[in-house]
Design an enzyme around this catalytic site. Sequence first.
Site, PDB file in Angstrom:
ATOM      1  N   GLY A 143       0.834  -1.202   0.000  1.00 18.29           N
ATOM      2  CA  GLY A 143       0.000   0.000   0.000  1.00 18.29           C
ATOM      3  C   GLY A 143       0.861   1.242   0.000  1.00 18.29           C
ATOM      4  O   GLY A 143       1.788   1.359   0.797  1.00 18.29           O
ATOM      5  N   ASN A 177      -6.340  12.693  -3.004  1.00 20.85           N
ATOM      6  CA  ASN A 177      -5.234  12.107  -2.229  1.00 20.85           C
ATOM      7  C   ASN A 177      -4.284  13.184  -1.709  1.00 20.85           C
ATOM      8  O   ASN A 177      -3.571  12.985  -0.741  1.00 20.85           O
ATOM      9  CB  ASN A 177      -4.368  11.179  -3.096  1.00 20.85           C
ATOM     10  CG  ASN A 177      -5.106   9.953  -3.582  1.00 20.85           C
ATOM     11  OD1 ASN A 177      -4.799   9.436  -4.638  1.00 20.85           O
ATOM     12  ND2 ASN A 177      -6.073   9.480  -2.821  1.00 20.85           N
ATOM     13  N   ALA A 201      -7.746  -7.249   1.023  1.00 23.14           N
ATOM     14  CA  ALA A 201      -6.290  -7.346   0.888  1.00 23.14           C
ATOM     15  C   ALA A 201      -5.638  -7.589   2.249  1.00 23.14           C
ATOM     16  O   ALA A 201      -4.659  -8.328   2.356  1.00 23.14           O
ATOM     17  CB  ALA A 201      -5.738  -6.077   0.252  1.00 23.14           C
ATOM     18  N   ARG A 202      -6.193  -6.979   3.292  1.00 27.84           N
ATOM     19  CA  ARG A 202      -5.648  -7.211   4.633  1.00 27.84           C
ATOM     20  C   ARG A 202      -5.738  -8.689   4.993  1.00 27.84           C
ATOM     21  O   ARG A 202      -4.813  -9.277   5.532  1.00 27.84           O
ATOM     22  CB  ARG A 202      -6.428  -6.412   5.673  1.00 27.84           C
ATOM     23  CG  ARG A 202      -6.079  -4.956   5.717  1.00 27.84           C
ATOM     24  CD  ARG A 202      -6.724  -4.327   6.941  1.00 27.84           C
ATOM     25  NE  ARG A 202      -6.175  -3.005   7.172  1.00 27.84           N
ATOM     26  CZ  ARG A 202      -6.825  -1.884   6.882  1.00 27.84           C
ATOM     27  NH1 ARG A 202      -8.043  -1.918   6.377  1.00 27.84           N
ATOM     28  NH2 ARG A 202      -6.256  -0.714   7.103  1.00 27.84           N
ATOM     29  N   CYS A 221      -4.054 -13.121  15.208  1.00 26.99           N
ATOM     30  CA  CYS A 221      -3.875 -12.704  13.824  1.00 26.99           C
ATOM     31  C   CYS A 221      -4.996 -11.735  13.460  1.00 26.99           C
ATOM     32  O   CYS A 221      -5.858 -11.431  14.283  1.00 26.99           O
ATOM     33  CB  CYS A 221      -3.846 -13.908  12.874  1.00 26.99           C
ATOM     34  SG  CYS A 221      -5.461 -14.544  12.417  1.00 26.99           S
ATOM     35  N   CYS A 256      -8.527 -13.031  14.126  1.00 25.02           N
ATOM     36  CA  CYS A 256      -8.912 -13.579  15.433  1.00 25.02           C
ATOM     37  C   CYS A 256     -10.112 -12.865  16.040  1.00 25.02           C
ATOM     38  O   CYS A 256     -10.826 -13.430  16.853  1.00 25.02           O
ATOM     39  CB  CYS A 256      -7.736 -13.525  16.400  1.00 25.02           C
ATOM     40  SG  CYS A 256      -6.598 -14.919  16.199  1.00 25.02           S
ATOM     41  N   CYS A 277     -37.654  -4.244   1.848  1.00 24.88           N
ATOM     42  CA  CYS A 277     -38.871  -3.441   1.737  1.00 24.88           C
ATOM     43  C   CYS A 277     -38.666  -1.998   2.180  1.00 24.88           C
ATOM     44  O   CYS A 277     -39.328  -1.093   1.698  1.00 24.88           O
ATOM     45  CB  CYS A 277     -40.003  -4.079   2.527  1.00 24.88           C
ATOM     46  SG  CYS A 277     -40.525  -5.584   1.717  1.00 24.88           S
TER      47      CYS A 277
END
Lengths: 357, 634
Positions: free
Chosen positions: B28, B60, B127-128, B164, B167, B179
């Site tokens: 990233g 950005n 991606a994580r 991790c 978890c 509806c």
Amino acid sequence: MVTVNDTLVKVTMTGGLTKEEIALYDRQIRLWGMDTQLRLRSFKLLLINVGGIGTEIVKNLVLGGLHSIELLDDSKVKEEDYSSQFFLPKEEKAIGEVKLPLIVESIKELNLRVELTINIKSLDQLLADSPEYFSEFNLVIGTELTKQQMIKLNDICRGNQVPVYFTGLHGLFGYIFTDLIQHEATCEWDTGNQQRKPGTQLNHVKQIIKIELGGNGKELVTIKDNFNKISDIFHSKQLPHQLNNRQLKRLSGALPIIFALLEIERPENPESILAHNDLKGKALDICKALNIPSSIITDEYVELFTRNAFTEFSPVAAIIGGCLAQDVIQMISKKESPINNVLILDSIKSEMPIYAL
Amino acid sequence: MGRETYLKKIYGEEAYKNLKSKTILMVGAGGIGCELIKDLMLSGYSSIHIVDLDTITLSNLNRQFLFRQKDIDQSKSKTICEAVQSFNYFDCKLTSQHGNIMDTKQFPISWWRQFDMIYNALDNLEARRFVNQMCLFLGKPLIESGTTGYQGQVQPIFPYLSECFECQAKVTPKTFPVCTIRSTPSQPVHCITWAKDFLFVQLFDDSTAATGSELSHVTNQDSQDNDELETLKKELSELQGLRNLFESGNKELASILVEDIFVKDIARLLRIDALWKLRAKPIPLEYNKEDLEKLLMDNKSLEILSNDTQMWSVVENVYVLYKSLQALQDRYKVDPKIPISFDKDDEDTLNFVVSSANLRSHVFGIEIKSKFDIKQIAGNIIPAIATTNSIISGFSSLAGIRAQIGDKIDISKHLTTYISIKPNKYITSASLVPPNHKCASCSLVRKGIARCSIGTTKLSQLLQLVCKRYGYVEDATSIIIGKSKLVYDMDFDDNLETSLEDLGVFNGQVILIQDDDDNLENLELLIEDKKGEAILPNIQLRKKTTIITAEPGGLNDINDDHLKTVESENGDTMIVIDEDDESEIEEMTIDTDGVHAISSKNGDGKVDESFLDDVIEIEDLDDYGPATKKQRLH
């Protein structure tokens, strides 16, 4: 997320920002609102010394979109500046040259909308000869100052109702001292189960002075902060009143040691390591002055500081610089109550306590 | 060299040398990435790889300080690599790759092996999760980080030693009953969801999402009311008609659509009395047609489209709807093959969604919103600022440095850190805890990488190897390729003499080894195709019984009676862990590094306030944090 949307709805005074500004600042306007962005755009700041931490602060605030920032620094580039001052040109020949002219163009590039000026006069001279200089600014941030400089500058600024932030690094450690004199912020908080009342002291320097009903289960809580002079923090007896015995016992030695380092002159040679006993002695004196247990001054911490003192380290500069810049923005926005008045970063313990001294 | 003076003093010579020998990966190059790369380079790492799949956009630039106006539309990974050269004071070797980290062709397992540690600087869950899985296979530390507005968090992950990324359960996006969206909206977000996920999709989107959209299939599970079901079905077939008009380039599309969707459909809904017994009735759309004509005739009206922050009037919304439909129709005419799907940065699609959402809001008596606001909701925009990214990147790099030069085995010495601004502190840190024993990623199964030649290795060889190496019993083992392809168990030995390749195994495929007797934990092997002798990962499998009785990881084991919710002084809800034994609490608080969530109950049953400032509160980090952050103390 809900808070953000609500804030946006309330803001109708968008007239001042151009379409280009709204597009550029989109992601931050969605956080702090158009009104804060407008306030930022009319704010004039003085930043003293652009070392490791000054570099981070100016980066963050130029990106944020202040009206103008003046950089005051008469120092010349040193070899060790290359550890964290990322606007410096890479070439060796810069060493020994006056720093600001070498870095100002790279900083400007971050956001051409911000007026960036440099001043390479000596701070001590300005303090002595032209105190009126500091009254031109809405805020003064002093980085890596001596204790005498802080006290003098704080006195001058207080006289002109100009708030100050002081900050510095010692390797894995860092500090922020604030004197915003007086500050009121209106925060949007969720309405709790217990009713909040005006007059409630959040601590001895933060008080809720007004509560209004907001929309969507929110309350508008106005908090008033009173600040003490910087010179008072070094002998404040407040800590034993703020912390219980358990908290006092596990207080990080970083606070008194950082205060002690203000009594020691920055060594000429960046490689030199401070004398252990001298530092320890001074730190113990500080403990007495602050009325806190001397047992928190461990040899391990003193040893750490003999090496870390006066060094710059990029991750710590980023944390303290980010934290200070954010507090400045929140101070300007008047939507959050600011840091009052001593923040210490101890990255060994991964702590950032704030003490009201 | 003098430039390194400070680093050597801070780390010590040995540790600094150690750090310099590491090769790391940063995934990233956006908000966190720009800040993190600076910190990592200036911390002394000498070899850093950067991967990002994105290009730079205008929004950005308020925080990603390595990018400039001239870089817009350029690759982030490439641009960042060039930009940091200006401060590459320690001659760090930088390698950047433009690509999706989940692409196993571009980033095969052999590529991953070169790294000593991975820093995540990602902005999405998928991606994580992927990188987390890779680190579990590799057994390499991962420093995970995320920010949202003023909030942020850093979590170091030591595979199988600490929790991790999976978890703790993650927050899932809020959904609404069908509806509510289709017939009875009551908030702006309902109308925006309708405009974007239903109307837009039905009219323009050719992908499978259109026909398979949940919003288009209303069943009697969604509504008991047969009239409502009938009405909604009618609407759908009507939309097919509108779609045909769109595709044929019919000039009357806009006026027909406004009439059908905002007048006739609403009138039909109104006839279902049951819906409006307890709700305010919608009012079929009315607007001044002459005003619309005037707007359409005047070229100056186009300015409305870019008036993002003001509320458009009803007729202005109709005008924008007309304009966006026309633009989309023109695009379809030029090339019908180019798909039209919603993208917040595609003005025509955004204008359509904003105006149709607002018209629906108006019809249902819901407040109209500005384009700026609707863009945030429809585009799922998360506010982001430089300062939070700067703080979190600082802590992320510190956590990684600690992992490289500190004690890897004692995870209690490593900390997860959250920003949490209070009058008396700025952050909260807590020691890492062992994995949650119910975690499907790291506790119910052990992962590793096996190298072998898939063309020559037979299934029987693999079976014998894993049995010998880890203690599985051959006739109580099953082998599954990929998600569900069973190739071996005690009653199914037909494939034993077939090579892995012929069984469909490819380089990078995962094979699951399962103990049918439930003795040993399951093993997931990621197959790395390589000539030569097969090499199995050097790991010790645990007995299943020991996993269950092991020290609990997450909070799942704490009885809810022991959790107390209290209000902090600023109104945040906090979970306090109420331990029974006060003396134990004393011990825990004093001995630990960092701050830990602890409270105690006094004899009178009141929560002891003095502990409150040490409590970790629940934070809502969109897409990042656990649903409720009840942090387990030691």
